[in-house]
Design a protein around this motif. Structure first.
Motif, short mmCIF file in Angstrom:
data_model
loop_
_atom_site.label_atom_id
_atom_site.label_comp_id
_atom_site.label_asym_id
_atom_site.label_seq_id
_atom_site.Cartn_x
_atom_site.Cartn_y
_atom_site.Cartn_z
N ALA A 36 0.82 -1.32 -0.08
CA ALA A 36 0.07 -0.05 -0.01
C ALA A 36 1.03 1.16 0.13
CB ALA A 36 -0.88 0.00 1.22
N GLY A 37 2.07 1.15 0.25
CA GLY A 37 2.98 2.26 0.20
C GLY A 37 3.13 3.07 1.42
N GLY A 38 2.65 2.21 2.67
CA GLY A 38 2.91 2.91 3.90
C GLY A 38 4.03 2.79 4.47
N VAL A 39 4.89 2.00 4.12
CA VAL A 39 6.39 1.75 4.69
C VAL A 39 7.28 1.60 3.29
CG1 VAL A 39 5.65 0.71 6.93
CG2 VAL A 39 6.16 -0.85 4.83
N ASP A 40 8.60 1.65 3.70
CA ASP A 40 9.70 1.49 2.57
C ASP A 40 10.20 0.16 2.48
OD1 ASP A 40 9.70 4.45 1.99
OD2 ASP A 40 10.63 4.73 4.02
N ALA A 41 10.02 -0.60 3.70
CA ALA A 41 10.73 -1.96 3.47
C ALA A 41 9.99 -2.71 4.69
CB ALA A 41 12.17 -1.80 3.82
N VAL A 42 10.15 -4.11 4.42
CA VAL A 42 9.67 -5.22 5.42
C VAL A 42 10.90 -5.64 5.92
CG1 VAL A 42 8.36 -7.39 6.07
CG2 VAL A 42 7.24 -5.24 4.58
N VAL A 43 11.16 -5.82 7.34
CA VAL A 43 12.35 -6.57 7.79
C VAL A 43 11.72 -7.87 8.44
CG1 VAL A 43 14.28 -6.77 9.45
CG2 VAL A 43 13.86 -4.69 7.95
N ASN A 44 12.19 -8.84 7.99
CA ASN A 44 11.74 -10.38 8.45
C ASN A 44 12.40 -11.42 8.26
OD1 ASN A 44 10.10 -12.17 10.01
ND2 ASN A 44 7.98 -11.38 8.92
N ASP A 45 12.29 -12.85 8.78
CA ASP A 45 13.13 -13.81 8.33
C ASP A 45 13.30 -14.08 6.97
OD1 ASP A 45 12.96 -13.77 11.13
OD2 ASP A 45 12.84 -15.83 11.52
N LEU A 46 14.50 -14.49 6.42
CA LEU A 46 14.57 -14.83 5.16
C LEU A 46 13.72 -15.62 4.28
CD1 LEU A 46 16.45 -14.23 2.34
CD2 LEU A 46 17.83 -16.01 3.46
N PRO A 47 13.45 -16.74 4.82
CA PRO A 47 12.38 -17.99 4.31
C PRO A 47 11.09 -17.29 4.32
CG PRO A 47 12.94 -18.71 6.62
CD PRO A 47 14.32 -17.49 6.17
N VAL A 48 10.69 -16.55 5.23
CA VAL A 48 9.38 -15.77 5.12
C VAL A 48 9.26 -14.85 3.91
CG1 VAL A 48 7.76 -14.43 6.42
CG2 VAL A 48 8.93 -16.13 7.50
N ASN A 49 10.10 -14.18 4.11
CA ASN A 49 10.36 -13.16 2.80
C ASN A 49 10.46 -13.86 1.29
OD1 ASN A 49 10.21 -11.12 4.62
ND2 ASN A 49 12.53 -10.58 4.50
N GLU A 50 11.25 -14.95 1.41
CA GLU A 50 11.14 -15.53 0.18
C GLU A 50 9.98 -16.33 -0.39
OE1 GLU A 50 15.94 -17.13 0.14
OE2 GLU A 50 14.51 -18.18 1.23
N TYR A 51 9.20 -16.83 0.85
CA TYR A 51 8.12 -17.66 0.39
C TYR A 51 6.97 -16.39 -0.14
CZ TYR A 51 3.89 -20.47 1.14
OH TYR A 51 2.73 -21.33 0.90
N TYR A 52 6.98 -15.30 0.47
CA TYR A 52 5.92 -14.15 0.05
C TYR A 52 6.38 -13.76 -1.35
CZ TYR A 52 4.21 -9.39 -0.43
OH TYR A 52 3.51 -8.30 -1.06
N ILE A 53 7.80 -13.70 -1.63
CA ILE A 53 7.96 -13.30 -3.10
C ILE A 53 7.73 -14.39 -4.07
CG2 ILE A 53 9.96 -12.92 -4.58
CD1 ILE A 53 9.42 -10.70 -2.72
N ALA A 54 7.65 -15.66 -3.59
CA ALA A 54 7.44 -16.73 -4.57
C ALA A 54 5.82 -16.66 -4.92
CB ALA A 54 7.85 -17.90 -4.08
N LYS A 55 5.16 -16.47 -3.86
CA LYS A 55 3.79 -16.49 -3.87
C LYS A 55 3.17 -15.13 -4.83
CE LYS A 55 2.09 -20.03 -1.68
NZ LYS A 55 1.17 -20.89 -2.49
N THR A 56 3.93 -14.03 -4.64
CA THR A 56 3.39 -12.85 -5.32
C THR A 56 4.20 -12.86 -6.91
OG1 THR A 56 5.22 -11.54 -4.27
CG2 THR A 56 3.28 -11.61 -3.45
N GLY A 57 5.25 -13.84 -7.17
CA GLY A 57 5.75 -13.83 -8.39
C GLY A 57 6.67 -12.61 -8.56
N SER A 58 7.16 -12.00 -7.60
CA SER A 58 8.16 -10.74 -7.83
C SER A 58 7.42 -9.74 -8.55
CB SER A 58 9.36 -11.36 -8.32
OG SER A 58 9.84 -12.56 -7.67
#
Length: 262
Positions: free
Chosen positions: A183-205
């Motif tokens: 939504a543009g409310g923040v500049d970045a998300v900081v979280n565990d690498l596998p969780v971030n990787e899974y999110y990217i995989a689900k959204t197709g980058s």
């Protein structure tokens, strides 16, 4: 005394004896089946791919869920998963509402003062996610003075708060943090690498990307109450057996598509 009177007296005495005998006996109740032992496991089911709710079946699933169920099977107990917000997991364990917690929880010195951790079952690290069209944020150093979304109570939240002049916003779970980024409310998300990787995989980058090198090497552990040392020992033993018989590797391969590091 006539024969009829004698016969009648014998008959009455016989009936009384039978009646009294019947009163002394209790009808045997059928044996109740033994209840299976249940291990109550707490997890924050919004931390894919470790624990989340399947959209179709509504069942809790993920790497952690499969692992704790395999541990339960090895121990000869059934596992009942309870969905609890991450920051409420340790309090629930301390209160005795759950027996064990497995929720991508990093073993830290502070947490070890409150709970017993099993031997590490997963090695992780922190990473940062930015919108796909953001080409200015490339490392954690670039987050100085920026708006950062994190999940409350996590090591990611702790590290983000150390970044100079950063405005850290805490959310109940990882999906909420990612939605705020989208939504543009923040500049970045900081979280565990596998969780971030899974999110990217689900959204197709399409919406976001991982940038920079992972920060910190972290190890996840299964937590039990400080006083329950017996359960902690059983979990360690079961985990060791799963690694020996290959079941741990099967679960790891299922969720991460590669063999676990040696």
């Amino acid at each position: 005394m006539s024969k009829k009177v004698i016969a009648l007296s014998v008959l009455i005495l016989f009936v009384l004896v039978i009646g009294l005998t019947g009163c002394g006996q209790q009808t045997a109740k059928p044996a109740e089946p033994a209840k299976a032992k249940v291990l109550k496991a707490g997890a924050d089911a919004a931390f894919a791919p470790f624990e989340f709710q399947d959209e179709k079946t509504k069942e809790y699933t993920g790497f952690d869920i499969d692992l704790i169920k395999a541990i339960g099977k090895q121990m000869g107990v059934e596992v009942e998963v309870q969905n609890i917000n991450f920051d409420g997991l340790i309090p629930a364990l301390e209160a005795g509402n759950i027996d064990v917690l497995i929720s991508g929880m990093t073993i830290t010195e502070e947490r070890t003062k409150k709970v017993n951790f099993s031997k590490p079952y997963y090695r992780s690290g922190l990473s940062m996610v930015v919108k796909s069209d953001n080409n200015t944020l490339k490392s954690f150093k670039d987050l100085e003075g920026k708006n950062i979304a994190v999940q409350i109570g996590t090591t990611g939240a702790n590290e983000a708060k150390k970044i100079k002049d950063a405005k850290v916003r805490e959310f109940n779970n990882a999906p909420e943090a990612f939605m705020e980024l989208k939504a543009g409310g923040v500049d970045a998300v900081v979280n565990d690498l596998p969780v971030n990787e899974y999110y990217i995989a689900k959204t197709g980058s399409k919406d976001a990307k991982i940038v920079g090198e992972p920060l910190n090497a972290e190890e996840y552990g299964i937590a039990t109450a400080k006083k329950n040392t017996e359960l902690a020992e059983k979990i360690n033993k079961a985990l060791e057996e799963l690694k020996k018989n290959g079941e741990y590797e099967k679960i790891y391969m299922k969720w991460f598509g590669k063999k676990p590091p040696q």
